[in-house]
Design a protein around this motif. Structure first.
Motif, mmCIF file in Angstrom:
data_model
loop_
_atom_site.group_PDB
_atom_site.id
_atom_site.type_symbol
_atom_site.label_atom_id
_atom_site.label_comp_id
_atom_site.label_asym_id
_atom_site.label_seq_id
_atom_site.Cartn_x
_atom_site.Cartn_y
_atom_site.Cartn_z
ATOM 1 N N PRO A 159 64.151 -59.374 -19.815
ATOM 2 C CA PRO A 159 65.093 -59.776 -18.759
ATOM 3 C C PRO A 159 66.042 -58.659 -18.337
ATOM 4 O O PRO A 159 66.523 -58.652 -17.195
ATOM 5 N N GLU A 160 66.322 -57.710 -19.239
ATOM 6 C CA GLU A 160 67.169 -56.575 -18.883
ATOM 7 C C GLU A 160 66.394 -55.550 -18.057
ATOM 8 O O GLU A 160 66.947 -54.935 -17.143
ATOM 9 N N ARG A 195 65.985 -57.130 -14.299
ATOM 10 C CA ARG A 195 67.137 -58.010 -14.075
ATOM 11 C C ARG A 195 67.188 -58.534 -12.643
ATOM 12 O O ARG A 195 67.836 -59.564 -12.366
ATOM 13 N N ASP A 196 66.511 -57.880 -11.691
ATOM 14 C CA ASP A 196 66.535 -58.324 -10.296
ATOM 15 C C ASP A 196 65.816 -59.656 -10.100
ATOM 16 O O ASP A 196 66.001 -60.304 -9.061
ATOM 17 N N SER A 234 64.706 -63.619 -11.382
ATOM 18 C CA SER A 234 65.310 -64.751 -12.067
ATOM 19 C C SER A 234 64.514 -65.121 -13.321
ATOM 20 O O SER A 234 63.355 -64.715 -13.471
ATOM 21 N N ALA A 289 65.764 -66.278 -21.301
ATOM 22 C CA ALA A 289 65.996 -65.285 -20.255
ATOM 23 C C ALA A 289 67.324 -65.546 -19.543
ATOM 24 O O ALA A 289 68.065 -64.610 -19.215
ATOM 25 N N SER A 290 67.633 -66.820 -19.326
ATOM 26 C CA SER A 290 68.918 -67.161 -18.704
ATOM 27 C C SER A 290 70.082 -66.732 -19.594
ATOM 28 O O SER A 290 71.080 -66.180 -19.113
ATOM 29 N N GLN A 330 70.549 -62.865 -19.526
ATOM 30 C CA GLN A 330 71.105 -62.361 -18.279
ATOM 31 C C GLN A 330 72.554 -62.809 -18.061
ATOM 32 O O GLN A 330 73.340 -62.103 -17.438
ATOM 33 N N GLY A 369 74.274 -61.892 -22.346
ATOM 34 C CA GLY A 369 73.943 -60.637 -23.022
ATOM 35 C C GLY A 369 73.066 -60.822 -24.247
ATOM 36 O O GLY A 369 72.934 -61.924 -24.796
ATOM 37 N N ASP A 422 79.726 -68.027 -16.283
ATOM 38 C CA ASP A 422 78.410 -67.477 -16.601
ATOM 39 C C ASP A 422 78.197 -67.367 -18.103
ATOM 40 O O ASP A 422 77.119 -67.651 -18.620
ATOM 41 N N TRP A 463 67.208 -49.176 -25.607
ATOM 42 C CA TRP A 463 67.383 -49.325 -24.163
ATOM 43 C C TRP A 463 68.751 -48.805 -23.726
ATOM 44 O O TRP A 463 68.883 -48.156 -22.689
#
Length: 321
Positions: A28-29, A32-33, A35, A90-91, A94, A97, A155, A277
């Motif tokens: 997901p990182e 990241r663009d 969903s 994944a949610s 994003q 973290g 978030d 990363w």
């Protein structure tokens, strides 16, 4: 000797599964663009296609062992371990973290081990208390920095709830999958993995309308789509095909109480990939967490070995590990 050999092999398979599964935290990182719905649909469409290609040579031999009961179980397990779990994971990554997500997922061994302690011939929970405490301490260290800087931003709160949902979903899968592997004896661990992949691929097709409805794609160019495709294929092959195969092999060799501890390797490798990363060394807290995770697994292994030695001395029949 056989039991010791099975335990060592099972731990190595568990480590291999964690090495592969740690990649799902990084994906997901990397993209990241897109969903979480994009990531889930892409990964599991690829997983379903690869599973179909790999299981075709075996289909005639295994189809007679599959009834409506097995297919229903595969649908539930695929949803818990893949479709629902990865959308939530994944949610969480994003929104909150990797560190905070790892903290929550890091408590999975505690949950699985507690549930597994009720199985027949399982190691008593009191014998695993040191291991569970070390596991919990390691998980706290992993996410302490995130918790220290925790804010009540919407978030972050939503990400935390997603991580807790992912924890509940995968814990339920781990317990039920281990028990189903013991029931479907004619099927190999890889057969079960590929069948799960087939069902997951079908579920991923059902995500496409949701992607089109809730995750607009007009802003992505051809290069971005190529990156999503590449990441989806890599994660599907390494995490879903190879990682799941290792996990199922491990589940056949180890008792459920020890299976729970093996999930810690996913957290360890997720953090390692995150450090690479971000191009940094682990902090003191993160280094301490690594040590606690290793000690937790070693303590759990020691508890199992002492338990089995006592049962062998007492002549307890029916040991399955």
């Amino acid at each position: 000797m056989v039991k010791t050999h099975n335990t060592i092999a099972g731990v190595l398979f568990g480590m291999g599964a964690g090495m592969m599964w740690g990649l799902v935290f990084l994906a997901p990182e990397v993209i990241r663009d897109f969903s979480p719905l994009h990531l889930t649909a892409g990964r599991y469409l690829a997983y379903g296609l690869l599973s179909l290609l790999l299981i075709m040579p075996r289909w005639r031999a295994i189809r007679h062992h599959l009834t409506r009961r097995e297919w229903a179980a595969l649908f539930r397990l695929a949803f818990l371990a893949n479709t629902l779990y990865y959308v939530l994971l994944a949610s969480a990554v994003q929104l909150a973290g990797i560190a905070l997500t790892s903290l929550v997922i890091g408590f999975m061994p505690v949950a699985v081990t507690i549930i597994g302690s009720r199985d027949r011939n399982a190691v008593p929970l009191r014998a695993l208390i040191p291991s569970l405490l070390l596991c919990a301490a390691g998980a706290v260290c992993i996410g302490w920095s995130a918790l220290r800087d925790f804010s009540a931003a919407p978030d972050t709160v939503i990400g935390l709830l997603c991580a807790i949902g992912a924890l509940a979903s995968w814990t339920t899968f781990a317990v039920n999958n281990s028990r189903w592997l013991a029931r479907v004896e004619p099927l190999s661990a890889q057969d079960w993995n590929l069948l799960t992949g087939l069902v997951t691929g079908v579920q991923a097709l059902g995500l496409i309308p949701l992607v089109l409805l809730f995750a607009p794609t007009a802003s992505h160019d051809l290069q971005a789509w190529g990156k999503l495709t590449a990441v989806s294929l890599i994660v599907a092959l390494l995490a879903s095909i190879v990682g799941n195969k290792f996990w199922n092999q491990m589940s056949k060799l180890l008792p459920l109480t020890l299976v729970g501890q093996m999930i810690l390797f996913e957290t360890v490798f997720a953090l390692l990939y995150g450090f690479l990363w971000e191009q940094r060394w682990p902090t003191a807290l993160e280094g301490t967490a690594f040590a606690l995770v290793v000690l937790s697994v070693l303590s759990c292994l020691s508890g199992h070995q002492r338990h089995h030695r006592r049962q062998e001395m007492q002549g307890v029949p029916g040991l399955n590990t």
